[in-house]
Design a protein around this motif. Structure first.
Motif, PDB file in Angstrom:
ATOM      1  N   ALA A 258       0.828  -1.206   0.000  1.00  0.00           N
ATOM      2  CA  ALA A 258       0.000   0.000   0.000  1.00  0.00           C
ATOM      3  C   ALA A 258       0.864   1.258   0.000  1.00  0.00           C
ATOM      4  N   TYR A 259       1.955   1.229   0.753  1.00  0.00           N
ATOM      5  CA  TYR A 259       2.887   2.361   0.772  1.00  0.00           C
ATOM      6  C   TYR A 259       3.468   2.598  -0.625  1.00  0.00           C
ATOM      7  N   THR A 260       3.804   1.511  -1.311  1.00  0.00           N
ATOM      8  CA  THR A 260       4.412   1.631  -2.636  1.00  0.00           C
ATOM      9  C   THR A 260       3.450   2.257  -3.637  1.00  0.00           C
ATOM     10  N   THR A 261       2.205   1.765  -3.671  1.00  0.00           N
ATOM     11  CA  THR A 261       1.249   2.330  -4.629  1.00  0.00           C
ATOM     12  C   THR A 261       0.919   3.780  -4.288  1.00  0.00           C
ATOM     13  N   SER A 262       0.952   4.117  -3.006  1.00  0.00           N
ATOM     14  CA  SER A 262       0.721   5.506  -2.625  1.00  0.00           C
ATOM     15  C   SER A 262       1.831   6.401  -3.167  1.00  0.00           C
ATOM     16  N   LYS A 263       3.090   5.937  -3.068  1.00  0.00           N
ATOM     17  CA  LYS A 263       4.213   6.707  -3.594  1.00  0.00           C
ATOM     18  C   LYS A 263       4.178   6.797  -5.118  1.00  0.00           C
ATOM     19  N   ILE A 264       3.675   5.737  -5.763  1.00  0.00           N
ATOM     20  CA  ILE A 264       3.556   5.759  -7.221  1.00  0.00           C
ATOM     21  C   ILE A 264       2.549   6.815  -7.651  1.00  0.00           C
ATOM     22  N   GLY A 265       1.496   6.983  -6.849  1.00  0.00           N
ATOM     23  CA  GLY A 265       0.491   7.996  -7.157  1.00  0.00           C
ATOM     24  C   GLY A 265      -0.850   7.427  -7.533  1.00  0.00           C
ATOM     25  N   ILE A 266      -1.142   6.180  -7.157  1.00  0.00           N
ATOM     26  CA  ILE A 266      -2.470   5.644  -7.489  1.00  0.00           C
ATOM     27  C   ILE A 266      -3.365   5.585  -6.242  1.00  0.00           C
ATOM     28  N   GLY A 271      -2.617  -1.134  -3.551  1.00  0.00           N
ATOM     29  CA  GLY A 271      -1.497  -1.954  -3.097  1.00  0.00           C
ATOM     30  C   GLY A 271      -1.958  -3.130  -2.268  1.00  0.00           C
ATOM     31  N   ALA A 272      -2.903  -2.894  -1.355  1.00  0.00           N
ATOM     32  CA  ALA A 272      -3.432  -3.983  -0.541  1.00  0.00           C
ATOM     33  C   ALA A 272      -4.184  -4.990  -1.405  1.00  0.00           C
ATOM     34  N   PHE A 273      -4.956  -4.497  -2.355  1.00  0.00           N
ATOM     35  CA  PHE A 273      -5.703  -5.365  -3.264  1.00  0.00           C
ATOM     36  C   PHE A 273      -4.755  -6.213  -4.111  1.00  0.00           C
ATOM     37  N   ALA A 274      -3.714  -5.588  -4.649  1.00  0.00           N
ATOM     38  CA  ALA A 274      -2.755  -6.319  -5.489  1.00  0.00           C
ATOM     39  C   ALA A 274      -2.001  -7.362  -4.672  1.00  0.00           C
ATOM     40  N   PHE A 275      -1.679  -7.042  -3.420  1.00  0.00           N
ATOM     41  CA  PHE A 275      -0.987  -8.014  -2.568  1.00  0.00           C
ATOM     42  C   PHE A 275      -1.871  -9.230  -2.327  1.00  0.00           C
ATOM     43  N   GLY A 276      -3.164  -8.997  -2.180  1.00  0.00           N
ATOM     44  CA  GLY A 276      -4.089 -10.116  -2.047  1.00  0.00           C
ATOM     45  C   GLY A 276      -4.166 -10.963  -3.302  1.00  0.00           C
ATOM     46  N   LEU A 277      -4.077 -10.322  -4.464  1.00  0.00           N
ATOM     47  CA  LEU A 277      -4.126 -11.062  -5.727  1.00  0.00           C
ATOM     48  C   LEU A 277      -2.938 -12.007  -5.885  1.00  0.00           C
ATOM     49  N   VAL A 278      -1.744 -11.564  -5.483  1.00  0.00           N
ATOM     50  CA  VAL A 278      -0.546 -12.387  -5.691  1.00  0.00           C
ATOM     51  C   VAL A 278      -0.299 -13.352  -4.532  1.00  0.00           C
ATOM     52  N   MET A 279      -1.075 -13.246  -3.479  1.00  0.00           N
ATOM     53  CA  MET A 279      -0.901 -14.155  -2.335  1.00  0.00           C
ATOM     54  C   MET A 279      -1.267 -15.577  -2.737  1.00  0.00           C
ATOM     55  N   PRO A 280      -0.455 -16.581  -2.401  1.00  0.00           N
ATOM     56  CA  PRO A 280      -0.788 -17.972  -2.735  1.00  0.00           C
ATOM     57  C   PRO A 280      -2.126 -18.397  -2.153  1.00  0.00           C
TER      58      PRO A 280
END
Length: 443
Positions: A258-266, A271-280
């Protein structure tokens, strides 16, 4: 700020959160009694504790419970609960669920996104002159139109899953089609919203291009690096680690994402949603017990605070006659877009008109997901307070109407147990007047 003042603010925040939890629990129970999802009661609690009701009573109770100085603390708690929720949404979306009926799922998904998107953009053009200035700043027409269109195209996957379960439709052919289409529609809608946020926050064309490149790089790292590392970590924890270790690792990861996507500007939620998508997803039972349930319980405790933070910006009493007319227009576009956008493709794949309408009604569920998107628009300065209130009411109405309509759509539905291909578990099939015309959509 002195230590005494800080302690006083913290104590006020504690009292406010206590009120939030009690009010949310009571209204959630009331919502279930009238066959509504709990989120309807929790959202209503947030609105009632804000200026729409509590703020109208003598003594300025809303300001006493949630003073301006305390609201940043409440927002922090709300954001953590929101990030945990978005992670679980991403984890529960599984591409394998499309099954063998890819054409029907793709058709309903595309229709349920594109039709309300187009109608929403048309409505936005009509409303722009009345809501083009927010906090003294001019909102770009393109950003306003695209944002409003995307916000109307949402279907709340988690709330829909609960409605299907409460109505014994989870494993029906219609329920399977609606739920799978909502899952893939959510992914598309979040991607569209990420693009809109990037457009709104970018400083000119070069800034938008930089955001796109960084987002693409972030996605590549998540899939190529983070996902394999998570798979190894899950295997190691499954053999030696504890549930607390896994939950802590996942929470740290989603917060960093989430910190990363915030710095990217989205936005941090992506970020939390994407982390859930890639979680096994495997081993499924271990992950559900050690990771998903603890995070869900933590999120359920903190997420009601989000409803209050949202409710503080909803003022129904301040809506003018013009605003109520705008609500009617927004409701018409939102409902018609989902009914026809999802219903007509379902009909083209062989469902009866009654069943196709049922799919459209199910896809019209918006719930908490809509509130999250509206909160993003409010924080970005795309929505003013009046339009925000109108859109929140639209989300409540479209979600609340789903439960009562389902029994009327299937008054004489017959529940048959059918053994599906490649499985030994029974799947419930709804058949109306012509069961021989009902296609195999369960997958």
């Amino acid at each position: 700020m002195t230590a005494h003042q800080l302690e006083s603010l913290q104590a006020t925040a504690f009292a406010g959160i206590a009120v939030i939890l009690v009010a949310g629990t009571l209204l959630a129970r009331l919502a279930r009694r009238v066959r509504q999802p709990a989120v309807i009661g929790e959202i209503t609690a947030g609105i009632l504790l804000g200026p729409s009701l509590l703020g109208l009573l003598p003594g300025d109770l809303t300001q006493r419970l949630f003073p301006d100085e305390v609201r940043p603390l409440l927002s922090m708690v709300a954001q953590i609960g929101l990030l945990l929720f978005m992670f679980t949404v991403g984890w529960e979306l599984d591409g394998a669920s499309m099954g063998r009926n890819k054409r029907s799922v793709v058709g309903v998904t595309a229709g349920s996104i594109l039709a309300p998107l187009a109608l929403g953009m048309g409505v936005a053009l009509l409303l722009y002159d009345n809501h083009s200035v927010v906090n003294g700043e001019k909102v770009p027409l393109f950003s306003f139109v695209l944002y409003l269109g995307v916000s109307m195209s949402i279907t709340a996957f988690p709330v829909l899953a609960r409605i299907l379960k409460d109505n014994n439709l989870s494993r029906t052919r219609i329920g399977a089609l609606a739920l799978t289409s909502a899952a893939f529609g959510d992914v598309l809608a979040w991607c569209l919203l990420a693009g809109v946020v990037a457009i709104v926050t970018a400083s000119g064309p070069s800034g938008f291009t930089d955001t796109l490149w960084m987002s693409a790089g972030y996605g590549a790292v998540m899939v190529g690096v983070v996902r394999p590392l998570l798979a190894r970590a899950v295997v190691r924890v499954a053999k030696k680690g504890s549930g607390a270790c896994l939950a802590a690792l996942v929470t740290a990861g989603l917060l960093l994402s989430a910190y990363t996507t915030s710095k990217i500007g989205i936005h941090p939620i992506f970020g939390a949603f994407a982390f859930g998508l890639v979680m096994p997803r495997k081993p499924a039972r271990m992950l559900e017990e050690r990771m998903l349930r603890p995070l869900q319980h933590a999120g359920e405790l903190m997420l009601p605070v989000y409803f209050i933070v949202t409710g503080l910006s909803v003022d129904i009493a301040a809506v003018s006659p013009t605003g109520w007319a705008e609500l009617g227009l927004v409701l018409a576009a939102a409902i018609v877009g989902k009914l026809f956008g999802a219903g007509l493709p379902a009909r083209s794949f062989g469902l009866s008109w009654r069943e196709s309408t049922g799919v459209g009604v199910l896809m019209n569920t918006r719930g908490l997901t809509e509130l999250i998107i509206l909160g993003v628009g409010l924080s970005l300065g795309v929505l003013d307070d009046t339009l925000f209130t109108v859109m929140v009411l639209m989300a409540l109405i479209t979600t609340a109407m789903t439960g009562p309509l389902l029994p009327s759509l299937f008054p004489r539905a017959r529940m048959d147990l059918v053994a599906p291909a490649r499985q030994n578990k029974p799947v419930i099939r709804i058949t109306a007047k012509a069961p021989d015309q009902t296609p195999d959509l369960a997958g």
